[in-house]
Motif scaffolding. Structure first.
Motif, PDB file in Angstrom:
ATOM      1  N   ASP A   1      52.105  11.418  45.783  1.00 37.47           N
ATOM      2  CA  ASP A   1      52.741  11.945  46.991  1.00 37.47           C
ATOM      3  C   ASP A   1      51.850  11.786  48.217  1.00 37.47           C
ATOM      4  N   LEU A   2      50.604  12.223  48.107  1.00 40.94           N
ATOM      5  CA  LEU A   2      49.724  12.157  49.268  1.00 40.94           C
ATOM      6  C   LEU A   2      49.479  10.719  49.704  1.00 40.94           C
ATOM      7  N   ASP A   3      49.268   9.822  48.732  1.00 38.36           N
ATOM      8  CA  ASP A   3      49.074   8.421  49.083  1.00 38.36           C
ATOM      9  C   ASP A   3      50.307   7.852  49.767  1.00 38.36           C
ATOM     10  N   LEU A   4      51.486   8.133  49.209  1.00 41.38           N
ATOM     11  CA  LEU A   4      52.712   7.603  49.780  1.00 41.38           C
ATOM     12  C   LEU A   4      52.928   8.112  51.191  1.00 41.38           C
ATOM     13  N   TYR A   5      52.792   9.417  51.395  1.00 43.02           N
ATOM     14  CA  TYR A   5      53.017   9.976  52.722  1.00 43.02           C
ATOM     15  C   TYR A   5      52.018   9.409  53.722  1.00 43.02           C
ATOM     16  N   ALA A   6      50.760   9.269  53.293  1.00 48.56           N
ATOM     17  CA  ALA A   6      49.731   8.745  54.186  1.00 48.56           C
ATOM     18  C   ALA A   6      50.030   7.308  54.585  1.00 48.56           C
ATOM     19  N   MET A   7      50.335   6.461  53.605  1.00 46.64           N
ATOM     20  CA  MET A   7      50.572   5.043  53.908  1.00 46.64           C
ATOM     21  C   MET A   7      51.896   4.840  54.630  1.00 46.64           C
ATOM     22  N   ASN A   8      52.921   5.577  54.232  1.00 49.50           N
ATOM     23  CA  ASN A   8      54.221   5.407  54.868  1.00 49.50           C
ATOM     24  C   ASN A   8      54.162   5.757  56.348  1.00 49.50           C
ATOM     25  N   HIS A   9      53.374   6.776  56.681  1.00 51.69           N
ATOM     26  CA  HIS A   9      53.300   7.206  58.083  1.00 51.69           C
ATOM     27  C   HIS A   9      52.756   6.104  58.985  1.00 51.69           C
ATOM     28  N   ILE A  10      51.731   5.408  58.534  1.00 54.53           N
ATOM     29  CA  ILE A  10      51.131   4.385  59.391  1.00 54.53           C
ATOM     30  C   ILE A  10      51.874   3.057  59.321  1.00 54.53           C
ATOM     31  N   ARG A  11      52.849   2.945  58.406  1.00 52.20           N
ATOM     32  CA  ARG A  11      53.593   1.692  58.258  1.00 52.20           C
ATOM     33  C   ARG A  11      55.007   1.767  58.851  1.00 52.20           C
ATOM     34  N   THR A  12      55.359   2.889  59.465  1.00 56.33           N
ATOM     35  CA  THR A  12      56.703   3.054  60.000  1.00 56.33           C
ATOM     36  C   THR A  12      56.653   3.257  61.510  1.00 56.33           C
ATOM     37  N   PRO A  13      57.753   2.967  62.210  1.00 57.25           N
ATOM     38  CA  PRO A  13      57.751   3.041  63.682  1.00 57.25           C
ATOM     39  C   PRO A  13      57.437   4.446  64.186  1.00 57.25           C
ATOM     40  N   ARG A  14      56.563   4.509  65.182  1.00 59.06           N
ATOM     41  CA  ARG A  14      56.190   5.783  65.804  1.00 59.06           C
ATOM     42  C   ARG A  14      56.071   5.587  67.316  1.00 59.06           C
ATOM     43  N   LYS A  15      56.096   6.673  68.051  1.00 60.50           N
ATOM     44  CA  LYS A  15      55.893   6.595  69.496  1.00 60.50           C
ATOM     45  C   LYS A  15      54.424   6.395  69.838  1.00 60.50           C
ATOM     46  N   ALA A  16      53.545   6.777  68.929  1.00 54.63           N
ATOM     47  CA  ALA A  16      52.106   6.600  69.153  1.00 54.63           C
ATOM     48  C   ALA A  16      51.450   6.255  67.829  1.00 54.63           C
TER      49      ALA A  16
ATOM     50  N   LEU B   1      60.187  13.775  66.158  1.00 55.02           N
ATOM     51  CA  LEU B   1      59.455  12.602  65.706  1.00 55.02           C
ATOM     52  C   LEU B   1      57.972  12.913  65.573  1.00 55.02           C
ATOM     53  N   SER B   2      57.403  12.507  64.440  1.00 51.25           N
ATOM     54  CA  SER B   2      55.995  12.791  64.167  1.00 51.25           C
ATOM     55  C   SER B   2      55.134  11.594  64.531  1.00 51.25           C
ATOM     56  N   THR B   3      53.963  11.852  65.099  1.00 58.80           N
ATOM     57  CA  THR B   3      52.958  10.820  65.322  1.00 58.80           C
ATOM     58  C   THR B   3      51.691  11.238  64.593  1.00 58.80           C
ATOM     59  N   TYR B   4      50.684  10.379  64.649  1.00 56.21           N
ATOM     60  CA  TYR B   4      49.431  10.688  63.971  1.00 56.21           C
ATOM     61  C   TYR B   4      48.803  11.980  64.491  1.00 56.21           C
ATOM     62  N   GLU B   5      49.137  12.365  65.709  1.00 52.27           N
ATOM     63  CA  GLU B   5      48.517  13.549  66.314  1.00 52.27           C
ATOM     64  C   GLU B   5      48.889  14.832  65.589  1.00 52.27           C
ATOM     65  N   ASP B   6      50.108  14.884  65.020  1.00 52.15           N
ATOM     66  CA  ASP B   6      50.475  16.075  64.245  1.00 52.15           C
ATOM     67  C   ASP B   6      50.437  15.800  62.742  1.00 52.15           C
TER      68      ASP B   6
ATOM     69  N   ALA C   1      47.684   5.517  65.713  1.00 56.56           N
ATOM     70  CA  ALA C   1      46.235   5.691  65.702  1.00 56.56           C
ATOM     71  C   ALA C   1      45.555   4.351  65.479  1.00 56.56           C
ATOM     72  N   LYS C   2      44.399   4.164  66.082  1.00 54.26           N
ATOM     73  CA  LYS C   2      43.564   3.019  65.754  1.00 54.26           C
ATOM     74  C   LYS C   2      42.920   3.286  64.399  1.00 54.26           C
ATOM     75  N   LYS C   3      42.537   2.230  63.711  1.00 57.66           N
ATOM     76  CA  LYS C   3      42.003   2.398  62.363  1.00 57.66           C
ATOM     77  C   LYS C   3      40.786   3.308  62.345  1.00 57.66           C
ATOM     78  N   GLU C   4      39.985   3.246  63.394  1.00 55.00           N
ATOM     79  CA  GLU C   4      38.793   4.107  63.445  1.00 55.00           C
ATOM     80  C   GLU C   4      39.146   5.573  63.667  1.00 55.00           C
ATOM     81  N   GLU C   5      40.404   5.845  63.990  1.00 55.76           N
ATOM     82  CA  GLU C   5      40.840   7.230  64.181  1.00 55.76           C
ATOM     83  C   GLU C   5      41.463   7.822  62.917  1.00 55.76           C
TER      84      GLU C   5
END
Length: 451
Positions: free
Chosen positions: A180-195, A138-143, A197-201
């Motif tokens: 592709d880059l836009d989709l991957y970026a937005m999809n990551h922050i819109r889907t369930p994760r274990k962790a 599972l991927s989080t914002y950290e990776d 990021a705050k918007k400022e991060e």
């Protein structure tokens, strides 16, 4: 709209072999038995053909594309992102190898697929971290954020390599590097994760997503995830609390984009013919392209026969003991159908209410039929839940989400409750849930009617 003509060997004399295109490949380390070929229509896959895999995992598609463009090969569960794009013109040949979530082009390729192969190699890990959010690792914002930053830094130089003699491909491929880059970026922050990021991060790339007149033409609808990108972009830009669809339409540049977005957003909530008529009244001006008009016409035709008063579709599914049960077995009784799955939290939340309703109406001419849409791999989970939770009523197993009931009623979300009268006519194809007192009132009213 791309069309496909699959020809048997005996028919090859009727078509110039030089005009036929071929995609062949192999599935490595997979458990799949089938592979599918899709065109891309209105920004999403449209099934063209399927074939069985050979014993060694090999497959092939021989076809004549009416229009050149991106096609995609992959598994049946397209919602998991297991689709891999290939650019094809008449007479083109492509060879690929798929290893679970990854794909690579094999051997000599056309100039277009040589470029696409390089882009696939550059972005594949980013796609996996974004799309496969429910499967390990599972991927989080950290990776994810470092990978997004790395790929974004290389993308400008990559765009300079898109120099084939095919200007149509060059334009679409360049656009896809942004999509592709836009989709991957937005999809990551819109889907369930274990962790999260705050918007400022957020990394700097997120500052570049919102651009005035961003989707200036319909190239986005030739993109595999075009429909999803429209939805993500509308949710990302501006005030995310504003869900007014009319305001969201202002973000799009063409009527076709607006039509695709409206159908994506509204179709799950259009469950009756009057609701369909309201959709056409409010947004009909956006459904003018042939493909959108066909989708809307099909929706209207389906709702016309699945609205209250229409005939319910008959079915035959096994119960937990293997006995085959059909809807027609219950003629003379009011039927409450519950379409659910063990993985569906809202479905499970309704179970106590459903049990209570069954007890309250015990002895009446009503039967409660629960139809599990769990996939084959989860059948044992269903059997265990039926036993452990002492599920009552009639418990049936449909063998997967794609079945006669979900297809007929075009069910996209569960739980779904359907009420049918004693003669097999629909009372409500999208009824209140057991947790809503309106369902009991509906049933009592129907049961009070003379036989």
């Amino acid at each position: 709209m791309k069309k496909l003509l699959i020809l048997a060997a005996l028919l090859l004399t009727k078509v110039s072999f030089a005009q036929m295109s071929e995609i062949r490949g192999v599935i490595k380390n997979g458990t799949q038995k089938d592979i599918y070929l899709y065109s891309i229509v209105d920004g999403k896959p449209e099934l063209l053909a399927g074939t069985k895999l050979g014993e060694d995992g090999s497959f092939g598609f021989l076809f004549t594309p009416i229009d050149e463009g991106f096609f995609t090969v992959g598994y049946e569960k397209i919602e998991k992102g297991s689709l891999f794009p290939v650019y094809m013109k008449k007479g083109d040949k492509a060879e690929i190898a798929i290893d679970k979530r990854r794909m690579m082009f094999v051997g000599k390729q056309t100039p277009e697929n040589t470029v696409l192969s390089a882009w696939t190699n550059l972005t594949q890990e980013l796609k996996i971290k974004s799309i496969y959010f429910m499967e390990p690792p599972l991927s989080t914002y950290e990776d994810f954020f470092p990978e997004l930053t790395r790929v974004a830094a290389l993308t400008d130089d990559f765009r300079k390599t898109i120099k084939t003699k095919n200007e149509n491909f060059n334009r679409l491929m360049t656009a896809i590097t942004y999509f592709d880059l836009d989709l991957y970026a937005m999809n990551h922050i819109r889907t369930p994760r274990k962790a999260f990021a705050k918007k400022e991060e957020y990394v700097p790339y997120y500052n570049n997503i919102t651009v005035e007149n961003k989707l200036k033409n319909d190239d986005v609808l030739s993109y595999l995830f075009g429909e999803k990108l429209l939805h993500l972009y509308a949710g990302y830009v501006g005030d995310t609390r504003n869900t007014n669809i009319v305001d969201k339409l202002k973000l799009f540049s063409t009527d076709r984009q607006k039509g695709v977005y409206i159908l994506f957003r509204q179709t799950p909530f259009v469950q009756s013919y009057p609701q369909y008529e309201n959709l056409i009244k409010n947004f009909g001006q956006y459904f003018t392209s042939p493909s959108l008009k066909q989708r809307v016409d099909d929706l209207g035709a389906r709702l016309y026969i699945t609205t209250a008063g229409g005939n319910a579709v008959d079915f035959s599914f096994p119960d937990q003991n293997g006995k085959v049960v059909s809807l027609s077995d219950f003629k003379g009784k009011v039927v409450v159908m519950d379409i659910w799955a063990t993985w569906c939290a809202p479905c499970k939340a309704e179970i106590p209410h459903l049990k209570k309703l069954e007890q309250e109406l015990h002895g009446k001419d009503v039967v409660f039929v629960s139809i599990s849409t769990d996939e084959q791999k989860d059948k044992d989970k269903w059997l265990k839940m039926v036993k452990d939770m002492n599920l009552t009523g009639v418990q049936l197993y449909a063998g997967g989400f794609a079945n006669k009931v979900t297809d007929f009623y075009k069910i996209a979300t569960i739980p779904r409750f359907i009420v049918i009268d004693r003669e097999g006519k629909l009372i409500n194809p999208n009824s209140p849930r057991p947790s809503d007192p309106k369902l009991k009132a509906l049933l009592e009213k129907e049961l009070a009617k003379a036989k």
